[in-house]
Design a protein around this motif. Structure first.
Motif, PDB file in Angstrom:
ATOM      1  N   ILE A   9       0.995  -1.258   0.084  1.00  0.00           N
ATOM      2  CA  ILE A   9       0.013   0.343   0.295  1.00  0.00           C
ATOM      3  C   ILE A   9       1.054   1.117  -0.034  1.00  0.00           C
ATOM      4  N   TYR A  11       2.814   4.657   0.129  1.00  0.00           N
ATOM      5  CA  TYR A  11       2.246   6.415   0.872  1.00  0.00           C
ATOM      6  C   TYR A  11       1.482   7.138   0.589  1.00  0.00           C
ATOM      7  N   HIS A  17       4.641   7.447  -9.058  1.00  0.00           N
ATOM      8  CA  HIS A  17       5.187   7.070 -10.838  1.00  0.00           C
ATOM      9  C   HIS A  17       5.628   6.087 -11.111  1.00  0.00           C
ATOM     10  N   THR A  23       4.888  -2.107 -10.305  1.00  0.00           N
ATOM     11  CA  THR A  23       4.314  -3.398  -9.412  1.00  0.00           C
ATOM     12  C   THR A  23       2.839  -3.282  -9.772  1.00  0.00           C
ATOM     13  N   ASP A  48      -1.384   3.401   1.990  1.00  0.00           N
ATOM     14  CA  ASP A  48      -0.629   3.860   3.225  1.00  0.00           C
ATOM     15  C   ASP A  48      -0.921   5.342   3.974  1.00  0.00           C
ATOM     16  N   TRP A 225       4.298   1.363  10.141  1.00  0.00           N
ATOM     17  CA  TRP A 225       4.278  -0.108   9.423  1.00  0.00           C
ATOM     18  C   TRP A 225       3.659  -1.689  10.107  1.00  0.00           C
ATOM     19  N   ALA A 256       8.910  -4.069  -4.192  1.00  0.00           N
ATOM     20  CA  ALA A 256      10.033  -4.149  -4.278  1.00  0.00           C
ATOM     21  C   ALA A 256      11.149  -4.503  -3.309  1.00  0.00           C
ATOM     22  N   ASP A 258      13.316  -2.336  -1.441  1.00  0.00           N
ATOM     23  CA  ASP A 258      13.518  -1.314  -0.483  1.00  0.00           C
ATOM     24  C   ASP A 258      12.484  -1.843   0.627  1.00  0.00           C
ATOM     25  N   ILE A 259      11.346  -2.356   0.269  1.00  0.00           N
ATOM     26  CA  ILE A 259      10.730  -3.173   1.370  1.00  0.00           C
ATOM     27  C   ILE A 259      11.135  -4.685   2.190  1.00  0.00           C
ATOM     28  N   HIS A 285      10.960  -7.462  -6.745  1.00  0.00           N
ATOM     29  CA  HIS A 285      11.404  -6.793  -7.689  1.00  0.00           C
ATOM     30  C   HIS A 285      12.571  -5.829  -7.624  1.00  0.00           C
ATOM     31  N   TYR A 287      14.776  -2.135  -8.780  1.00  0.00           N
ATOM     32  CA  TYR A 287      14.158  -0.639  -8.713  1.00  0.00           C
ATOM     33  C   TYR A 287      14.103  -0.600 -10.083  1.00  0.00           C
ATOM     34  N   TRP A 288      13.370   0.699 -10.653  1.00  0.00           N
ATOM     35  CA  TRP A 288      13.110   1.536 -12.391  1.00  0.00           C
ATOM     36  C   TRP A 288      14.697   2.532 -11.760  1.00  0.00           C
ATOM     37  N   MET A 295      14.594   6.240  -9.377  1.00  0.00           N
ATOM     38  CA  MET A 295      13.320   6.852  -9.206  1.00  0.00           C
ATOM     39  C   MET A 295      12.589   6.625  -8.208  1.00  0.00           C
TER      40      MET A 295
END
Ligand code: MSP
Length: 645
Positions: A9, A11, A17, A23, A48, A225, A256, A258-259, A285, A287-288, A295
């Motif tokens: 979810i 932010y 973007h 995703t 979120d 979280w 992705a 990052d989390i 996955h 990053y773009w 990004m």
């Protein structure tokens, strides 16, 4: 069989973007694919909306948090239909139902002794909304947000994550598919090889009020979280919703990298504490990036999906993102790459196959699907490849290898384009004795189009709806909506009347190439692209002596021991081999089926042991100090071998 697929979810401190779009497009494609397999599917996304970041963003805009989150959440919700994305549920963490369930869960976990009160001091990154360990820092900064985390000391509530560490390790080890691709599973296991700290799950209201109050101490709100992850349950009506019964056991989360930590460590330990079965899979996955940098809004290099849809069309964007990114690895966005995919894969390969085949059907059978039965010399090349493509497609789609699934389909497209050239329906049509053969060839082509309409549907639903109309099928026909029913060969009924539809993918012009930038005495200065001096004037007769022809690339492979050369087998119209110095710019599989221009009457030469009978024409471009070759091609279907005048 049932499928439950979720996205993070997002932010609501930033507009959607391309990263968010990717995703969500993946989740949508996967849910459409599972529906083609006949499954019952639930696809959930959402926003979120609590936490420091959101409270600050609202304050910056001088509006109340509620007003702010309503607006940005609305932007996310409105973006998805523009991308052809159709979630079954859009959840918001400010929904009353979600908030009350989070409180019930907190109370349960507290009552069973998995939450305790303690003093803590640590390094807090606002961007991540979590405490970081020293080990995670790079040069003292958070690697994702490039800011030094703040040292914070306060009393808080903690979740006993450490209690579930061993159980989680055992589960990951026993279930290799739990976290994929494997590199992320290894990353998590390596993280878990050190003792796990408990998780701080509260924020004092003196510091933050925009959150869900702890049910057992209202001078604290819930850490964002702990609140957010629970959406995957509340979206199913946990604890007693019917959906919870049907879907929780098959939950697949898509994120992705990052989390990864919140999803692979916080979340499963929370689920174990609740005494629920763990989710089935976590798909991670990359990053773009734009120019090698992730990004993101904080970096200010975002690409807005709505603008891409406007410029290239929704299905082109969906195709591009799924084809260009190998799931799990990073990918780079540039407008050149999306234009190249549109012109080459969509307009040239798929678009041309569709328009050529349909045009021939209109011309030779009056737009009616012909009966192939009278053919005495039937061939099964397309049918055979279609069977293997179908298997590879299903396996790749099930494993989130979308680029592989698309590559397999493009093999079929390329073979069908070649099939036209080899079988020359235009020649068969001139000979009344060949009518049976002509009908068989046309039937095979139209059947390939039907199968493509079926298989491509999860990726390009709008285009496939158009293709289905063109094939004279209802949009909901099982022939293009069910892999079980439509996955066979020879199913399009003889006598079906085809319909005229517009071109599937109008070509787009490549934007002006960026001018090379040269560094002069420390300052960046734009260098004008100077026209290259023209070679000496030649006479018309000299020009006429050069025989230019259109050639179709029917096979391509690297020349051994060379990084630069590809060995191309072309038809022009006779088959010949041409060695071309394009290996740095094209992969062999990308160019098979392409119509290119060649010089056909050059004296043969040997290059790295291979005899080259001609030369392929390509434009040479200078881009950011590097040169690049772009193959020259023709704007419409042309019979290979045609002279270029
Ligand atoms: N709110 C949390 C997630 C909570 S889920 C219980 C969050 N939100 S976010 O808005 O930052 O979204 C992060 C996600 O957006 C990534 O995991 C990914 O799905 C997507 N992406 C954002 N930027 C991205 C790229 N540059 N590239 C690929 N995906 C990216 O984290």
């Amino acid at each position: 069989m049932t499928t439950y697929i979720t996205t993070p979810i997002y932010y609501v401190n930033a507009e959607p973007h391309l990263g968010h779009a990717y995703t969500t497009i993946v989740a949508d494609t996967y849910s459409r694919f599972r529906r083609l397999q006949g499954e019952k599917v639930r696809f959930q996304t959402g926003t979120d909306e609590h936490g420091d970041k959101i409270a600050e963003a609202a304050a910056r805009e001088g509006v109340s948090p509620k007003e702010y989150v309503d607006r940005i959440s609305g932007m996310f919700r409105d973006t998805w239909p523009l991308l052809g994305v159709a979630p079954d549920n859009f959840i918001r963490t400010t929904d009353a139902k979600h908030m009350s369930t989070v409180q019930k869960i907190l109370q349960q976990v507290y009552d069973q002794g998995d939450i305790y009160f303690d003093e803590y001091s640590g390094l807090y990154c606002k961007g991540c909304e979590r405490f970081l360990t020293e080990k995670e820092l790079v040069d003292g900064k958070c690697p994702d947000h490039q800011i030094a985390p703040a040292q914070i000391a306060e009393q808080n509530y903690f979740f006993r994550m450490s209690r579930y560490q061993q159980q989680l390790i055992d589960h990951i080890q026993a279930n290799p598919e739990f976290i994929t691709p494997e590199r992320y599973r290894n990353e998590v296991l390596s993280f878990l090889s050190e003792p796990l700290e408990d998780l701080c799950i509260s924020r004092p209201t003196s510091r933050l009020t925009w959150g869900i109050p702890l049910p057992f101490d209202d001078s604290f709100v819930t850490y964002v979280w702990f609140d957010a992850l629970i959406n995957y349950l509340t979206g199913l009506g946990y604890p007693d919703g019917e959906e919870f019964e049907s879907y929780w056991g098959v939950a697949e989360h898509l994120i992705a990298k990052d989390i990864l930590k919140p999803h692979a460590i916080y979340w499963p330990t929370m689920i174990l504490s609740l005494g629920l079965p763990l989710y089935k899979k976590l798909h991670v996955h990359g990053y773009w990036n734009v120019d090698e940098t992730k990004m993101s809004k904080s970096i200010g290099n975002v690409v807005r999906p709505a603008e891409l849809v406007e410029e290239y069309g929704v299905d082109c964007l969906r195709y591009f993102t799924l084809r260009e990114m190998s799931f799990g690895l990073d990918a780079s966005f540039s407008s050149e790459s999306i234009v190249a995919r549109k012109n080459s894969d969509l307009a040239n390969d798929l678009g041309n196959l569709y328009s050529r085949s349909m045009a021939m059907l209109v011309k030779y059978t009056g737009g009616v699907v012909p009966n192939p039965a009278a053919d005495q010399t039937s061939d099964t090349v397309l049918e055979e490849l279609a069977g293997s493509v179908l298997l590879r497609y299903q396996e790749a789609m099930e494993n989130f290898q979308f680029h592989r699934a698309l590559q397999a389909m493009w093999e079929l497209i390329s073979l069908a384009n070649k099939y036209i050239v080899t079988n020359e329906p235009w020649a068969l049509a001139k000979d009344p004795g060949q009518e049976g053969r002509l009908h068989a060839v046309l039937y095979n082509l139209v059947e390939v189009l039907r199968l493509l309409t079926l298989l491509l549907q999860p990726v390009m639903p709008g285009t496939c709806a158009k293709m289905a109309t063109g094939l004279g099928l209802e949009g909901d026909s099982p022939l293009v909506n069910s892999l079980e029913i439509g996955g066979g060969w020879g199913l399009l009924p003889v006598g079906t009347e085809l319909q005229k539809i517009d071109a599937l993918f109008p070509r787009v012009e490549q934007k002006k190439v960026k001018q090379p930038v040269q560094k002069v005495s420390g300052k960046k200065k734009k260098e004008k692209v100077k026209a290259e001096p023209l070679a000496g004037i030649i006479t018309f007769d000299q020009f006429k002596a050069v025989e230019l022809r259109v050639a179709e690339i029917v096979a391509a492979e690297p020349v051994k021991k060379s990084d630069r050369l590809l060995k191309l087998t072309v038809k022009a119209p006779e088959e010949r081999v041409i060695v071309a110095g394009i290996a740095e710019y094209y992969r062999p599989e990308e160019i098979v089926g392409m119509l290119v221009l060649i010089v056909a009457n050059l004296e043969p030469v040997r290059l790295m042991g291979v005899e080259s009978q001609g030369m392929v024409l390509a434009a040479k471009m200078e881009e950011e100090g590097k040169s690049r070759l772009v193959l020259s091609t023709v704007s419409g279907p042309v019979v290979p071998g045609s002279r270029v005048a």
